[in-house]
Design an enzyme around this catalytic site. Sequence first.
Site, short mmCIF file in Angstrom:
data_model
loop_
_atom_site.label_atom_id
_atom_site.label_comp_id
_atom_site.label_asym_id
_atom_site.label_seq_id
_atom_site.Cartn_x
_atom_site.Cartn_y
_atom_site.Cartn_z
N GLU A 52 36.76 38.81 38.58
CA GLU A 52 36.17 39.16 39.88
C GLU A 52 35.85 37.92 40.71
O GLU A 52 35.88 37.97 41.95
CB GLU A 52 34.94 40.03 39.72
CG GLU A 52 35.23 41.45 39.24
CD GLU A 52 35.38 41.57 37.73
OE1 GLU A 52 35.35 40.52 37.04
OE2 GLU A 52 35.52 42.70 37.23
N PHE A 114 25.35 52.20 30.74
CA PHE A 114 26.47 51.31 30.43
C PHE A 114 27.00 50.66 31.71
O PHE A 114 27.26 51.34 32.69
CB PHE A 114 27.59 52.10 29.73
CG PHE A 114 28.80 51.25 29.46
CD1 PHE A 114 28.73 50.15 28.60
CD2 PHE A 114 30.01 51.52 30.09
CE1 PHE A 114 29.83 49.35 28.37
CE2 PHE A 114 31.12 50.72 29.86
CZ PHE A 114 31.04 49.65 28.99
N GLN A 115 27.15 49.37 31.67
CA GLN A 115 27.61 48.57 32.81
C GLN A 115 26.75 48.77 34.05
O GLN A 115 27.23 48.71 35.17
CB GLN A 115 29.10 48.85 33.12
CG GLN A 115 30.01 48.36 32.00
CD GLN A 115 31.46 48.22 32.41
OE1 GLN A 115 31.96 49.00 33.22
NE2 GLN A 115 32.15 47.25 31.83
N LYS A 164 28.94 56.10 41.39
CA LYS A 164 30.17 56.84 41.11
C LYS A 164 30.12 58.29 41.62
O LYS A 164 31.11 58.80 42.13
CB LYS A 164 30.44 56.83 39.59
CG LYS A 164 31.83 57.31 39.23
CD LYS A 164 32.18 57.03 37.78
CE LYS A 164 33.58 57.54 37.47
NZ LYS A 164 33.95 57.25 36.07
N MET A 486 34.04 13.20 39.59
CA MET A 486 32.86 12.91 40.38
C MET A 486 31.64 12.74 39.49
O MET A 486 30.79 11.89 39.72
CB MET A 486 32.64 14.02 41.42
CG MET A 486 31.71 13.65 42.53
SD MET A 486 32.24 12.18 43.45
CE MET A 486 33.05 12.90 44.87
#
Lengths: 588, 182
Positions: A52, A114-115, A164, A486
């Site tokens: 993502e 869940f999630q 959902k 760097m």
Amino acid sequence: MGKLFSGAEIVFKVLEHHKVEHIFGYPGGAVLPIYDELKNHKTIKHILARHEQGAGHAAEGYARSSGKPGVMLVTSGPGATNAVTALTDAYMDSVPIVCISGQVPTHLIGTDAFQECDTTGITRPCTKHNWLVKDVKDLARVINLAFEVATTGRPGPVLVDIPKDIQFKKTKFVLKSKNKKKLNGKVNDKVSINEVDQVINLMKKSSKPVFYTGGGVINSGPEASKLLRELVSLTGFPITSTLQGLGAYPGDDPLFLGMLGMHGTYEANNAMYNCDLMINIGARFDDRITGKVDEFSPKSKKIHVDIDPSSIGKNIKVDLAIVSDVESFLKTLNKRFKEKNKDFLNSNKSNISTWWKDIDKWRQKKSLNYKNSKEVIKPQYAVQRLYELSKDKDVYITTEVGQHQMWAAQHYKFNKPNRWMTSGGLGTMGYGLPAAVGVQVANPGKLVIDIAGEASVLMTMQEMSTAVQYKLPIKIFILNNQYMGMVRQWQELLHEKNYSESYTAALPNFVKLAEAYGCIGIQAKKPDELDEKIKEMINVNKPVIFDCLVDPMENCFPMIPSGKPHNQMLLGPEDEKEEVSDEGKTLV
Amino acid sequence: MGKSKSAYSEPGKLGKLENHIIVVWVDNEAGVLARVAGLFSGRGYNIESLAVAEVDKKKHISRITIVTSGTPQVIEQIKLQLRKLIPVHKVADFKSNDQKILFKELALIKIVSSKKNREKARKVCKKYNSIILDKSKNSFVIQVTALRRDIDKLIETLGPLGLVSASRTGAVAMTRGSEIFK
């Protein structure tokens, strides 16, 4: 009774309303109804990222190179948390992103399902605004508003969290035609003639003026860049740009002093320090620009033009503040300037001639010079060759973060806006590769190059798979010095060369890695083979990973050391030695 | 190199701190208080007290009153940053010593003590618009409205007189006269 649409259908109807052609995303349980609906909307193409964060940076690259908002679609929980880095990056660099995230069904919110995660809570500080939609009747209005918030005023990311069950629920589809509510007065681009006249007066009185321009010019649109060029040519004033502003003014023009700031040119930083009038157009006095705030440009009157009122006076006090979009400001200013000052360029020439002599003297230092080598490829040389061999094309450059990013900014010259995509504010390693994916999606047929470091690029390397899947011939040009360059440079300067954990042992074989992904791998080891290999890279119509082995100990100069003002720059390794021995003395 | 061992500059001179009351009119929607409070904590601003309630039932507008302190530059930033929040309609800012502004805090105080001490406590409270809300054999609950520092003082005085519990609101503010803040 009108037709009823599901939440998922409404999502696409609003996207279509905003003429969205591409979305970057990754499916998961809580967004499945939206993914299911995808097949019914042929004008919208979904680009499947491999993570993502990659989807987010791709959306950023898409937005920055096209001027349109980038759209991303992620699932709940880890999908949303993975998007956070990209959202924060977009927030810092003012990139318009609309992120749609799935959420667990409303009845499970708050139960540690869940999630599940508190997506709007987590993303509140890294978005301009976010919404959790709990009623499907609000959905169309909210997504429409999300686009408006993302793209108006100072652009930035927004997030719409859709549970959902809301994606399944049906309602009528109503979209008020062009929502013109003034967002509580948050959009302001009215410039008064009085303000413009004050600017012109200051310009006329100045004998040491400098334009200091930033990403605001780019964000304002291509017309703003044109107007900026006109203004500079009307005045003959020198101009310098921030990292984000590169390309708004031609990089090879004699009035351009190069980039300013921590790794900016000697002439740009000295002009900033010594000027008597600083005209900041669309930049935000970032700490990488100002150095020590108390000693920043002590003798100048400062004008600050910014669309975001909170940018003005945040770090540096200014004498004249103008809240405006850059394009509308420049339109008014240029018009007025031309009416009131015929032939200003010539009549004012003698007024600023001493100033230009000073600048030429600073230019003589040639602060971007480096010692080239015949044995080993110097990273600066690699960027210069890349520039020379690609400049006849319309090239889009992205970068990762670190030394290579600064070398790219210093040695690659940009002539057009929206050609340079780099993570400036957040400094996100791993930005450049997925950003290149997004840039190539928005600009098919154009040459897109990610100037990368080997450490950064490994953070989002998985997106090569995306490039291959969608036949996006992006070029990953890795300046491979085996160090987090760097970090290593700072450790050399500040931590007695204790290179703690900045060396990457066990780097992959990038050529084989390229082959494993199904793209082309090229390696260059010696300066004399560089040109030929770069040409080979440019001519291949496939994604390429170019492993350019460079001098591992090269440092990025010039630089303003921490806590120093603009007139105390280190120009190269010699300066550095002197400084260190000074410190040695005080220790004794 | 200088003494700095950092990739960041050292802090510059700090300006003088001022006490301000910031009043924010917001849409009364989910998460709006978190947005305002998060802005303060995220950017390192102070919140000394906070009072929130809906003031317009029809338009769902809440009024948030925040007591804060900061340099003039920080106070300016607080206002500008607040105005950027989407649910924020307007922001007002008053210096805490502004004579044109009325400030009040409310406190509920419970005293449990002997009759003698309760009498004393009631007397002390009198000048703060006190109202007895509840009484029992050996206790009372009293409501006072006053400035923050007065309530601080009062609580200190009431300590030995049997104060067992104090509950306080944040400050609320209102301009004097017929004017309102636009």
